[in-house]
Design a protein around this motif. Sequence first.
Motif, short mmCIF file in Angstrom:
data_model
loop_
_atom_site.label_atom_id
_atom_site.label_comp_id
_atom_site.label_asym_id
_atom_site.label_seq_id
_atom_site.Cartn_x
_atom_site.Cartn_y
_atom_site.Cartn_z
N GLY A 63 -12.71 -29.02 -32.07
CA GLY A 63 -13.50 -29.01 -30.76
C GLY A 63 -12.77 -28.36 -29.84
N SER A 64 -13.13 -28.18 -28.64
CA SER A 64 -12.28 -27.84 -27.39
C SER A 64 -11.11 -28.93 -26.92
CB SER A 64 -13.23 -27.66 -26.46
OG SER A 64 -13.90 -28.87 -25.84
N GLY A 65 -10.36 -28.52 -26.24
CA GLY A 65 -9.09 -29.34 -25.82
C GLY A 65 -8.09 -28.44 -25.16
N THR A 66 -6.84 -28.99 -24.69
CA THR A 66 -5.80 -28.20 -24.45
C THR A 66 -5.25 -27.40 -25.54
OG1 THR A 66 -4.23 -29.94 -24.82
CG2 THR A 66 -5.27 -30.02 -22.49
N GLN A 67 -4.27 -26.56 -25.31
CA GLN A 67 -3.86 -25.99 -26.58
C GLN A 67 -2.96 -26.91 -27.54
OE1 GLN A 67 -3.21 -22.54 -27.05
NE2 GLN A 67 -4.85 -22.19 -25.51
N GLY A 68 -2.28 -27.76 -26.81
CA GLY A 68 -1.71 -28.85 -27.47
C GLY A 68 -2.69 -29.88 -28.39
N GLU A 69 -3.58 -30.37 -27.74
CA GLU A 69 -4.68 -31.04 -28.53
C GLU A 69 -5.17 -30.23 -29.67
OE1 GLU A 69 -6.01 -33.79 -24.82
OE2 GLU A 69 -7.11 -31.89 -25.28
N GLN A 70 -5.58 -29.16 -29.50
CA GLN A 70 -6.32 -28.21 -30.63
C GLN A 70 -5.33 -28.00 -31.50
OE1 GLN A 70 -7.95 -24.45 -28.96
NE2 GLN A 70 -9.82 -25.28 -28.87
N THR A 71 -4.02 -27.73 -31.35
CA THR A 71 -2.96 -27.46 -32.39
C THR A 71 -2.55 -28.48 -33.14
OG1 THR A 71 -2.21 -25.47 -30.88
CG2 THR A 71 -0.67 -26.46 -32.66
N SER A 72 -2.49 -29.73 -32.35
CA SER A 72 -1.82 -30.95 -33.12
C SER A 72 -2.95 -31.49 -34.05
CB SER A 72 -1.26 -31.92 -32.25
OG SER A 72 -2.61 -32.20 -31.16
N GLN A 73 -4.43 -31.46 -33.67
CA GLN A 73 -5.43 -31.84 -34.30
C GLN A 73 -5.44 -31.10 -35.49
OE1 GLN A 73 -8.92 -32.94 -32.24
NE2 GLN A 73 -7.40 -33.43 -30.38
N ALA A 74 -5.56 -29.74 -35.44
CA ALA A 74 -5.76 -28.93 -36.62
C ALA A 74 -4.50 -29.00 -37.53
CB ALA A 74 -5.77 -27.68 -36.08
N LEU A 75 -3.42 -29.21 -37.08
CA LEU A 75 -2.12 -29.36 -37.97
C LEU A 75 -2.29 -30.65 -38.82
CD1 LEU A 75 0.87 -28.64 -38.67
CD2 LEU A 75 1.58 -29.74 -36.55
N VAL A 76 -2.63 -31.71 -38.26
CA VAL A 76 -2.96 -32.70 -39.12
C VAL A 76 -4.04 -32.77 -40.27
CG1 VAL A 76 -3.83 -35.30 -38.99
CG2 VAL A 76 -2.06 -34.53 -37.15
N GLY A 77 -5.31 -31.87 -39.82
CA GLY A 77 -6.46 -31.76 -40.61
C GLY A 77 -6.03 -30.75 -41.73
N VAL A 78 -5.13 -29.79 -41.40
CA VAL A 78 -4.85 -28.76 -42.45
C VAL A 78 -3.64 -29.19 -43.27
CG1 VAL A 78 -3.93 -26.59 -42.86
CG2 VAL A 78 -5.42 -26.85 -41.05
N GLU A 79 -2.91 -29.94 -42.79
CA GLU A 79 -1.82 -30.80 -43.67
C GLU A 79 -2.40 -31.71 -44.56
OE1 GLU A 79 2.41 -32.84 -42.69
OE2 GLU A 79 0.52 -33.94 -42.01
N ARG A 80 -3.23 -32.33 -44.13
CA ARG A 80 -4.07 -33.31 -45.27
C ARG A 80 -4.80 -32.67 -46.27
NH1 ARG A 80 -9.09 -33.71 -45.83
NH2 ARG A 80 -9.79 -32.87 -43.76
#
Length: 358
Positions: A63-80
């Motif tokens: 979803g939407s969010g700051t650059q850091g929020e989007q990047t960190s959440q996607a990083l966790v999801g893709v890593e998983r």
Amino acid sequence: MRELVVVVGTRPEIIKMAPVIRAAEGTFERYLVHTGQHYDAEMSGAFFEALDLPAPDENLEIGSGTQGEQTSQALVGVERLLLEREPAAAVALGDTNAVLSTALAASKLSTTFGHVEAGLRSFDRTMPEEVNRVVADHVADLSFAPTEQAVSHLRDEGVTEGVHETGNTVVDACHEHAPLAAERSDVLERFGLDGDYVAATIHRPHNTDDAERLRAVVDALDGASVPVVFPAHPRTQRVLADLDYEPSGSLRLVDPLDYLDFLKLMDHARVVVTDSGGIQEEASVLEVPCLTVRPNTERPETVEAGVNELVEPAELSARLETLLTDADARDAMTGHPDLYGDGDAGERIVAALDAALD
């Protein structure tokens, strides 16, 4: 069969990744991941079905969010998912936070990462997209550069291993999707257009976050001598609403169009006005003159070939009217559909992945 994880986050990414997904069939098991960086109804199953593509296997719903929020959440999801699936490789395209997240996750897990559309540079580090491009290129195992100039940018930064000049998948996508648009879209009939019109789209923060700049752009479009169809991004709509802006001339503000509608709209326009990187490329493939309302571009090939011009809002009205009224000027900006290759970029990327993994 080896698995290839394909990560996308926005509509343009899936459009331009579609040729890779199609080309990978029979060589890789494809696992398609949508990060959900930009929620768009068109990223639903219906959108993929319209392009004759498989629907995503997984949606991270960032979803939407700051650059850091989007990047960190996607990083966790893709890593998983990389840990769970242990694919042979992961690929992502372009310069969004989805690309940056995939690049970082893959590099830390020693998963082979291929960056599609590597080597593009605007040399403007104030753009988050430029930072994403640079970082992704410097951790990628395989860099799929669309042009010789993109290869040169990588070489200048010391990236020489695993670099492949493939052409840009935008050419493949236009060739594959334009017939679908011609067959399935009735956009010209819906808007009562006969080919004598301008297609416009403005959405980048550089234009939309500056109220005076955006007003100058829409005023120039509203004063054109032919209809200007402007599918307005939600960000643009919000700013125009705050400005209480109401067109009184040629400008027709409409809700965002689906991809096939916009592709057909652009294909039949006399001129395209944009601040989008991908549309600069598509206009060159479709041989439609393009005016880009930006101070710089990561698609300099289009400017050097004379099919695209960078314009400031104050210059837009005069330059647009010249192209609409002067056939010679318009003809001079028409042509060069092969700037980004011959339409086989998807096949080259898959072949390079296959060879590297062997």
